[in-house]
Design a protein around this motif. Structure first.
Motif, PDB file in Angstrom:
ATOM      1  N   LEU A  39       1.155   4.279  -3.021  1.00  0.00           N
ATOM      2  CA  LEU A  39       1.219   5.269  -2.734  1.00  0.00           C
ATOM      3  C   LEU A  39       2.214   6.347  -3.194  1.00  0.00           C
ATOM      4  O   LEU A  39       1.863   7.271  -3.566  1.00  0.00           O
ATOM      5  CB  LEU A  39       0.503   5.456  -1.159  1.00  0.00           C
ATOM      6  N   GLY A  40       3.356   5.617  -2.890  1.00  0.00           N
ATOM      7  CA  GLY A  40       4.473   6.709  -3.309  1.00  0.00           C
ATOM      8  C   GLY A  40       4.650   6.659  -4.751  1.00  0.00           C
ATOM      9  O   GLY A  40       4.753   7.808  -5.102  1.00  0.00           O
ATOM     10  N   VAL A  41       4.529   5.429  -5.350  1.00  0.00           N
ATOM     11  CA  VAL A  41       4.497   5.562  -6.924  1.00  0.00           C
ATOM     12  C   VAL A  41       3.474   6.461  -7.518  1.00  0.00           C
ATOM     13  O   VAL A  41       3.653   7.633  -8.348  1.00  0.00           O
ATOM     14  CB  VAL A  41       4.387   4.263  -7.789  1.00  0.00           C
ATOM     15  N   LEU A  42       2.282   6.616  -6.832  1.00  0.00           N
ATOM     16  CA  LEU A  42       1.174   7.687  -7.426  1.00  0.00           C
ATOM     17  C   LEU A  42       1.701   8.923  -7.151  1.00  0.00           C
ATOM     18  O   LEU A  42       1.317   9.645  -8.160  1.00  0.00           O
ATOM     19  CB  LEU A  42      -0.117   7.101  -6.749  1.00  0.00           C
ATOM     20  N   VAL A  43       1.979   9.137  -5.939  1.00  0.00           N
ATOM     21  CA  VAL A  43       2.357  10.677  -5.546  1.00  0.00           C
ATOM     22  C   VAL A  43       3.540  11.064  -6.637  1.00  0.00           C
ATOM     23  O   VAL A  43       3.798  12.208  -7.133  1.00  0.00           O
ATOM     24  CB  VAL A  43       2.954  10.752  -4.275  1.00  0.00           C
ATOM     25  N   ILE A  44       4.599  10.375  -6.863  1.00  0.00           N
ATOM     26  CA  ILE A  44       5.743  10.624  -7.717  1.00  0.00           C
ATOM     27  C   ILE A  44       5.146  10.858  -9.414  1.00  0.00           C
ATOM     28  O   ILE A  44       5.589  11.904  -9.983  1.00  0.00           O
ATOM     29  CB  ILE A  44       6.773   9.659  -7.594  1.00  0.00           C
ATOM     30  N   GLY A  45       4.069  10.008  -9.749  1.00  0.00           N
ATOM     31  CA  GLY A  45       3.647  10.147 -11.012  1.00  0.00           C
ATOM     32  C   GLY A  45       2.939  11.552 -11.232  1.00  0.00           C
ATOM     33  O   GLY A  45       2.937  12.463 -12.246  1.00  0.00           O
ATOM     34  N   LEU A  46       2.101  11.894 -10.223  1.00  0.00           N
ATOM     35  CA  LEU A  46       1.111  12.906 -10.181  1.00  0.00           C
ATOM     36  C   LEU A  46       2.441  14.110 -10.284  1.00  0.00           C
ATOM     37  O   LEU A  46       2.045  15.156 -10.850  1.00  0.00           O
ATOM     38  CB  LEU A  46       0.003  13.004  -8.766  1.00  0.00           C
ATOM     39  N   ALA A  47       3.233  14.191  -9.200  1.00  0.00           N
ATOM     40  CA  ALA A  47       4.384  15.297  -9.153  1.00  0.00           C
ATOM     41  C   ALA A  47       5.019  15.557 -10.466  1.00  0.00           C
ATOM     42  O   ALA A  47       5.100  16.730 -10.965  1.00  0.00           O
ATOM     43  CB  ALA A  47       4.979  15.062  -8.001  1.00  0.00           C
ATOM     44  N   LEU A  48       5.259  14.587 -11.240  1.00  0.00           N
ATOM     45  CA  LEU A  48       5.933  14.556 -12.501  1.00  0.00           C
ATOM     46  C   LEU A  48       4.863  15.227 -13.491  1.00  0.00           C
ATOM     47  O   LEU A  48       5.295  16.133 -14.321  1.00  0.00           O
ATOM     48  CB  LEU A  48       6.392  13.210 -13.157  1.00  0.00           C
ATOM     49  N   PHE A  49       3.967  14.526 -13.631  1.00  0.00           N
ATOM     50  CA  PHE A  49       2.860  15.385 -14.554  1.00  0.00           C
ATOM     51  C   PHE A  49       2.599  16.667 -14.325  1.00  0.00           C
ATOM     52  O   PHE A  49       2.140  17.643 -14.850  1.00  0.00           O
ATOM     53  CB  PHE A  49       1.781  14.317 -14.434  1.00  0.00           C
ATOM     54  N   GLU A  50       2.388  17.060 -12.996  1.00  0.00           N
ATOM     55  CA  GLU A  50       1.872  18.348 -12.714  1.00  0.00           C
ATOM     56  C   GLU A  50       3.009  19.320 -12.827  1.00  0.00           C
ATOM     57  O   GLU A  50       2.795  20.605 -13.198  1.00  0.00           O
ATOM     58  CB  GLU A  50       1.143  18.172 -11.322  1.00  0.00           C
ATOM     59  N   GLY A  51       4.382  18.696 -12.371  1.00  0.00           N
ATOM     60  CA  GLY A  51       5.334  19.550 -12.524  1.00  0.00           C
ATOM     61  C   GLY A  51       5.532  19.774 -13.886  1.00  0.00           C
ATOM     62  O   GLY A  51       5.981  21.042 -14.419  1.00  0.00           O
ATOM     63  N   LEU A  52       5.500  19.071 -15.131  1.00  0.00           N
ATOM     64  CA  LEU A  52       5.453  19.329 -16.407  1.00  0.00           C
ATOM     65  C   LEU A  52       4.506  20.490 -16.950  1.00  0.00           C
ATOM     66  O   LEU A  52       4.748  21.295 -17.457  1.00  0.00           O
ATOM     67  CB  LEU A  52       5.180  18.335 -17.164  1.00  0.00           C
ATOM     68  N   GLY A  87       0.712  -1.265  -0.030  1.00  0.00           N
ATOM     69  CA  GLY A  87      -0.062  -0.001  -0.080  1.00  0.00           C
ATOM     70  C   GLY A  87       0.985   1.346   0.050  1.00  0.00           C
ATOM     71  O   GLY A  87       0.661   2.358  -0.837  1.00  0.00           O
ATOM     72  N   TRP A  88       1.843   1.402   0.780  1.00  0.00           N
ATOM     73  CA  TRP A  88       2.856   2.477   0.762  1.00  0.00           C
ATOM     74  C   TRP A  88       3.599   2.586  -0.342  1.00  0.00           C
ATOM     75  O   TRP A  88       4.011   3.736  -0.926  1.00  0.00           O
ATOM     76  CB  TRP A  88       3.625   2.262   2.167  1.00  0.00           C
ATOM     77  N   ALA A  89       4.098   1.434  -1.037  1.00  0.00           N
ATOM     78  CA  ALA A  89       4.657   1.509  -2.329  1.00  0.00           C
ATOM     79  C   ALA A  89       3.782   1.979  -3.469  1.00  0.00           C
ATOM     80  O   ALA A  89       4.292   2.846  -4.370  1.00  0.00           O
ATOM     81  CB  ALA A  89       5.274   0.156  -2.659  1.00  0.00           C
TER      82      ALA A  89
END
Length: 84
Positions: free
Chosen positions: A16-29, A12-14
């Motif tokens: 959640l971490g992957v999803l947060v990183i994916g969201l941050a990359l797309f939103e950062g772009l 579950g934590w893994a």
């Protein structure tokens, strides 16, 4: 054979971490291109072209956000599926 509770927590934590990183990359772009729009977009046609180029990533970031919220607020359903 079921999975023990600690392994489900780790998964579950893994997730959640992957999803947060994916969201941050797309939103950062999206945010980065939007901030550079006044500098790089010399005319309205160029600005419109830049907006259309980042449109799919904006939709992708919404998908990441929906999945992230699902994992965050409904972990019991995911854990139940993994425990089968």
């Amino acid at each position: 054979m079921g999975t023990d509770l600690e392994m489900l927590r780790l998964i579950g934590w893994a997730m959640l971490g992957v999803l947060v990183i994916g969201l941050a990359l797309f939103e950062g772009l999206s945010i980065g291109v939007t901030l550079l729009l006044p500098l790089l977009g010399t005319d309205n046609a160029k600005k419109q072209q830049m907006r259309t180029l980042i449109a799919p990533t904006s939709v992708g970031s919404l998908a990441w956000l929906i999945v992230l919220l699902t994992v965050l607020f409904f972990p019991g359903g995911i854990a139940g599926q993994l425990a089968k």
